[in-house]
Design a protein around this motif. Structure first.
Motif, PDB file in Angstrom:
ATOM      1  N   TYR A  32      19.135 -58.513   7.589  1.00  0.00           N
ATOM      2  CA  TYR A  32      19.098 -58.831   6.157  1.00  0.00           C
ATOM      3  C   TYR A  32      20.208 -59.809   5.777  1.00  0.00           C
ATOM      4  O   TYR A  32      21.262 -59.876   6.413  1.00  0.00           O
ATOM      5  CB  TYR A  32      19.291 -57.571   5.312  1.00  0.00           C
ATOM      6  CG  TYR A  32      18.222 -56.520   5.469  1.00  0.00           C
ATOM      7  CD1 TYR A  32      16.998 -56.623   4.799  1.00  0.00           C
ATOM      8  CD2 TYR A  32      18.438 -55.412   6.267  1.00  0.00           C
ATOM      9  CE1 TYR A  32      16.023 -55.654   4.934  1.00  0.00           C
ATOM     10  CE2 TYR A  32      17.467 -54.430   6.416  1.00  0.00           C
ATOM     11  CZ  TYR A  32      16.260 -54.562   5.746  1.00  0.00           C
ATOM     12  OH  TYR A  32      15.308 -53.598   5.878  1.00  0.00           O
ATOM     13  N   VAL A 145      12.107 -59.031  -0.251  1.00  0.00           N
ATOM     14  CA  VAL A 145      13.431 -58.726  -0.796  1.00  0.00           C
ATOM     15  C   VAL A 145      13.434 -57.303  -1.364  1.00  0.00           C
ATOM     16  O   VAL A 145      12.481 -56.899  -2.041  1.00  0.00           O
ATOM     17  CB  VAL A 145      13.832 -59.719  -1.913  1.00  0.00           C
ATOM     18  CG1 VAL A 145      15.253 -59.427  -2.415  1.00  0.00           C
ATOM     19  CG2 VAL A 145      13.717 -61.160  -1.429  1.00  0.00           C
ATOM     20  N   HIS A 160      10.116 -61.140  -3.578  1.00  0.00           N
ATOM     21  CA  HIS A 160      10.062 -62.104  -2.478  1.00  0.00           C
ATOM     22  C   HIS A 160      10.744 -63.396  -2.916  1.00  0.00           C
ATOM     23  O   HIS A 160      10.813 -63.709  -4.098  1.00  0.00           O
ATOM     24  CB  HIS A 160       8.608 -62.377  -2.059  1.00  0.00           C
ATOM     25  CG  HIS A 160       7.753 -62.907  -3.165  1.00  0.00           C
ATOM     26  ND1 HIS A 160       7.102 -62.096  -4.074  1.00  0.00           N
ATOM     27  CD2 HIS A 160       7.451 -64.195  -3.531  1.00  0.00           C
ATOM     28  CE1 HIS A 160       6.434 -62.835  -4.926  1.00  0.00           C
ATOM     29  NE2 HIS A 160       6.630 -64.114  -4.630  1.00  0.00           N
ATOM     30  N   ILE A 195      14.221 -65.339  -6.871  1.00  0.00           N
ATOM     31  CA  ILE A 195      13.446 -64.249  -6.283  1.00  0.00           C
ATOM     32  C   ILE A 195      12.478 -63.714  -7.324  1.00  0.00           C
ATOM     33  O   ILE A 195      12.880 -63.340  -8.431  1.00  0.00           O
ATOM     34  CB  ILE A 195      14.377 -63.123  -5.795  1.00  0.00           C
ATOM     35  CG1 ILE A 195      15.307 -63.663  -4.701  1.00  0.00           C
ATOM     36  CG2 ILE A 195      13.576 -61.925  -5.298  1.00  0.00           C
ATOM     37  CD1 ILE A 195      16.450 -62.731  -4.359  1.00  0.00           C
ATOM     38  N   VAL A 213      20.770 -57.604  -3.831  1.00  0.00           N
ATOM     39  CA  VAL A 213      19.531 -57.945  -3.126  1.00  0.00           C
ATOM     40  C   VAL A 213      19.764 -57.943  -1.614  1.00  0.00           C
ATOM     41  O   VAL A 213      20.841 -58.272  -1.131  1.00  0.00           O
ATOM     42  CB  VAL A 213      18.997 -59.334  -3.563  1.00  0.00           C
ATOM     43  CG1 VAL A 213      18.724 -59.354  -5.057  1.00  0.00           C
ATOM     44  CG2 VAL A 213      19.961 -60.453  -3.187  1.00  0.00           C
ATOM     45  N   ILE A 215      17.666 -59.598   1.483  1.00  0.00           N
ATOM     46  CA  ILE A 215      16.574 -60.481   1.867  1.00  0.00           C
ATOM     47  C   ILE A 215      16.319 -60.332   3.356  1.00  0.00           C
ATOM     48  O   ILE A 215      17.239 -60.499   4.177  1.00  0.00           O
ATOM     49  CB  ILE A 215      16.916 -61.946   1.533  1.00  0.00           C
ATOM     50  CG1 ILE A 215      17.237 -62.105   0.037  1.00  0.00           C
ATOM     51  CG2 ILE A 215      15.780 -62.874   1.942  1.00  0.00           C
ATOM     52  CD1 ILE A 215      17.766 -63.476  -0.319  1.00  0.00           C
TER      53      ILE A 215
END
Length: 217
Positions: A32, A145, A160, A195, A213, A215
């Motif tokens: 991530y 995400v 996303h 996002i 977040v 990702i």
């Protein structure tokens, strides 16, 4: 002797715990991109009177939603000549939204160059996250995400990556930093990433809320 055994046992447990923590951190970091430098955003729109005059009517309070074309208020225009009757002009909503802030006062004089309200469509909020330049290569449009909102600790949202910024935050600054002294210190730059939210999960989201977040790479 007994004290040495206890000491060695504690030391081994600490090393094992540290190793496990390091392994977990490495696993997370390799999978991530995570940042707390992120906020919920909306496309804010300033609402202006159509002309100068007196605000004789305003139909929406803060938190009220409206549709495109709704009459938000009425302005009574100031006559150019003393013998000319005053006229009224409607303040028409340019698009669907919700009143976030209202700065007007009933019967107050207003100007077409000064906004009397701010609005945003709360059904079209998104996340603006700032990633370090060393991480941006791993971010791709469409990457899933996971989002946690500071205001709602138990809620986990999904989204996303919708768009990657085309410049660093510093490059868009009105007052870019200069190096007058001749001494150079490299500073890690941050690039904005937009996002999209898959859903709100029933949470009351508003622009400006802090989020974290993660990702997926």
């Amino acid at each position: 002797m007994k004290k040495k055994v206890i000491l060695l046992t504690v030391l081994v447990l600490i090393l094992l715990g540290g190793g496990a923590g390091g392994t977990y951190y490495y696993a997370i970091a390799s999978k991530y991109i995570s940042t707390e430098d992120a906020r919920i955003q909306g496309d804010l729109r300033a609402i202006y009177p159509p002309g100068a005059g007196k605000l004789i009517e305003w139909n929406y309070k803060e938190g009220d939603s409206f549709k495109k074309g709704d009459v938000l208020g009425i302005v009574e225009t100031v006559p150019a000549h003393g013998n000319t009757p005053a006229q009224t002009q409607d303040i028409i909503a340019p698009e669907e939204g919700t009143i976030l802030q209202f700065n007007g006062i009933q019967d107050q004089m207003v100007s077409s160059s000064s906004a009397i309200a701010m609005s945003a469509n709360l059904d079209q909020l998104y996340i603006s996250a700032n990633l370090q330049e060393t991480e941006i290569a791993d971010a791709k449009v469409g990457n899933p995400v996971t989002i946690t909102v500071d205001a709602y600790p138990g809620a986990v949202l999904t989204g996303h990556v919708e768009r990657l910024g085309l410049g660093t935050n510093a490059s868009f600054s009105l007052l870019p930093s200069s190096n007058a002294s001749g001494n150079f210190t490299k500073v890690i730059q941050r690039i904005p990433v937009r996002i999209a939210l898959d859903s709100y999960q029933g949470q009351r989201l508003v622009p400006g809320l802090n989020v974290t977040v993660k990702i997926e790479k």
